[in-house]
Design a protein around this motif. Structure first.
Motif, short mmCIF file in Angstrom:
data_model
loop_
_atom_site.label_atom_id
_atom_site.label_comp_id
_atom_site.label_asym_id
_atom_site.label_seq_id
_atom_site.Cartn_x
_atom_site.Cartn_y
_atom_site.Cartn_z
N HIS A 79 0.84 -1.19 0.00
CA HIS A 79 0.00 0.00 0.00
C HIS A 79 0.88 1.25 0.00
O HIS A 79 2.10 1.15 0.10
N THR A 80 0.23 2.39 -0.11
CA THR A 80 0.91 3.69 -0.04
C THR A 80 0.08 4.62 0.85
O THR A 80 -1.08 4.32 1.18
N HIS A 81 0.69 5.74 1.20
CA HIS A 81 0.01 6.79 1.95
C HIS A 81 0.27 8.12 1.25
O HIS A 81 1.32 8.31 0.63
N ALA A 82 -0.66 9.05 1.37
CA ALA A 82 -0.51 10.37 0.76
C ALA A 82 0.39 11.28 1.58
O ALA A 82 0.81 12.33 1.11
N GLN A 83 0.66 10.90 2.83
CA GLN A 83 1.50 11.69 3.74
C GLN A 83 2.70 10.86 4.18
O GLN A 83 2.68 9.62 4.08
N THR A 84 3.73 11.50 4.71
CA THR A 84 4.85 10.78 5.30
C THR A 84 4.33 9.92 6.44
O THR A 84 3.52 10.37 7.25
N GLU A 85 4.78 8.66 6.49
CA GLU A 85 4.39 7.77 7.58
C GLU A 85 5.49 7.79 8.63
O GLU A 85 6.67 7.62 8.31
N TRP A 118 8.95 7.07 6.25
CA TRP A 118 9.16 6.91 4.82
C TRP A 118 8.23 7.87 4.11
O TRP A 118 7.19 8.27 4.63
N PRO A 119 8.61 8.27 2.89
CA PRO A 119 7.90 9.35 2.21
C PRO A 119 6.55 8.94 1.64
O PRO A 119 6.26 7.75 1.46
N PRO A 120 5.73 9.94 1.34
CA PRO A 120 4.44 9.68 0.70
C PRO A 120 4.64 8.92 -0.61
O PRO A 120 5.63 9.12 -1.31
N LYS A 123 5.63 2.49 -1.96
CA LYS A 123 4.92 1.22 -1.87
C LYS A 123 5.61 0.35 -0.82
O LYS A 123 6.82 0.11 -0.90
N HIS A 124 4.81 -0.12 0.15
CA HIS A 124 5.38 -0.94 1.22
C HIS A 124 4.32 -1.88 1.77
O HIS A 124 3.14 -1.73 1.52
N PHE A 125 4.78 -2.88 2.53
CA PHE A 125 3.92 -3.86 3.16
C PHE A 125 4.51 -4.17 4.52
O PHE A 125 5.70 -3.94 4.75
N VAL A 126 3.67 -4.64 5.44
CA VAL A 126 4.13 -4.84 6.81
C VAL A 126 3.53 -6.11 7.42
O VAL A 126 2.50 -6.60 6.97
N TRP A 127 4.21 -6.61 8.46
CA TRP A 127 3.67 -7.70 9.26
C TRP A 127 4.24 -7.61 10.67
O TRP A 127 5.28 -7.00 10.90
N ALA A 128 3.51 -8.20 11.61
CA ALA A 128 3.87 -8.12 13.02
C ALA A 128 4.33 -9.48 13.52
O ALA A 128 3.72 -10.51 13.22
N LYS A 129 5.41 -9.46 14.30
CA LYS A 129 5.89 -10.67 14.97
C LYS A 129 5.63 -10.49 16.45
O LYS A 129 6.16 -9.58 17.08
N GLY A 130 4.76 -11.34 17.01
CA GLY A 130 4.30 -11.15 18.38
C GLY A 130 3.27 -10.03 18.39
O GLY A 130 3.15 -9.27 17.42
N GLU A 131 2.51 -9.94 19.49
CA GLU A 131 1.59 -8.81 19.58
C GLU A 131 2.44 -7.54 19.51
O GLU A 131 3.43 -7.42 20.22
N THR A 132 2.07 -6.62 18.65
CA THR A 132 2.87 -5.44 18.38
C THR A 132 2.02 -4.19 18.57
O THR A 132 0.91 -4.12 18.05
N VAL A 133 2.56 -3.22 19.30
CA VAL A 133 1.88 -1.94 19.50
C VAL A 133 2.74 -0.86 18.86
O VAL A 133 3.94 -0.74 19.14
N LEU A 134 2.10 -0.07 18.00
CA LEU A 134 2.76 0.99 17.24
C LEU A 134 2.14 2.33 17.57
O LEU A 134 0.94 2.40 17.85
N GLN A 135 2.93 3.38 17.48
CA GLN A 135 2.39 4.73 17.61
C GLN A 135 2.71 5.49 16.33
O GLN A 135 3.86 5.53 15.89
N PHE A 136 1.66 6.05 15.72
CA PHE A 136 1.77 6.84 14.50
C PHE A 136 1.51 8.30 14.83
O PHE A 136 0.63 8.60 15.64
N HIS A 137 2.25 9.19 14.20
CA HIS A 137 1.94 10.61 14.35
C HIS A 137 2.22 11.30 13.03
O HIS A 137 3.04 10.86 12.23
N GLY A 138 1.45 12.34 12.79
CA GLY A 138 1.61 13.07 11.54
C GLY A 138 0.55 14.14 11.42
O GLY A 138 -0.03 14.59 12.41
#
Length: 158
Positions: A79-85, A118-120, A123-138
């Protein structure tokens, strides 16, 4: 600890004790880990994620902070995002790969404590190993566009 601001006064609730301090007109909100309100993840993500919005509204213009809790093995297709992730890994392991095809062996590991951005349009993909907690800001509005439209959970396919 609970925290409330009324008429410029910061009130900290610590057990049975209440302490007040006078402050200026700015609001303050504190989120103790056990007081964060987790909800079902947004329809733009595969089922299984939980989300907690801590500041702002990711769907609107302006700054935001939210957390995602992902179960072990959780995957998000390319997927992609329109903003910096911007992502901070609070616990677990977040794995990210670049490109338009999902390949879990071609990912970079982001362990607990890692930060990445990473920039707007990347194209990238992700997966979690173990229960994973993330914090996003933007800065919103936040959006996700899947490389393959058939991967988009908003299309009604699981």
């Amino acid at each position: 600890m609970n925290c409330h601001l009324a008429a410029g006064t910061l009130v900290l609730v610590l057990g049975d004790a209440v302490r007040s301090q006078s402050h200026g007109p700015a609001d303050i909100e504190l989120f103790a880990p056990d007081k964060i309100k987790w909800q079902k993840g947004p329809p733009s993500l595969p089922k299984g994620a939980e989300m907690a919005v801590l500041e702002g509204d990711p769907n609107k213009e302006g700054p935001f902070v939210f957390r995602l809790k992902l179960p072990d093995g959780y995957r998000v297709p390319p997927h992609t995002h329109a903003q910096t992730e911007r992502v901070t890994v609070l616990s677990g392991t977040f794995n990210i790969g670049m490109g338009d095809k999902f390949d879990d062996k071609a990912t970079k590991e982001m362990p607990s404590g890692a930060y990445g951005y990473w920039p707007p349009g990347m194209k990238h993909f992700v997966w979690a190993k173990g229960e994973t907690v993330l914090q996003f800001h933007g800065t919103g509005p936040w959006s996700i566009q899947y490389v393959n439209p058939d991967d988009d959970p908003r299309q009604g396919k699981d």
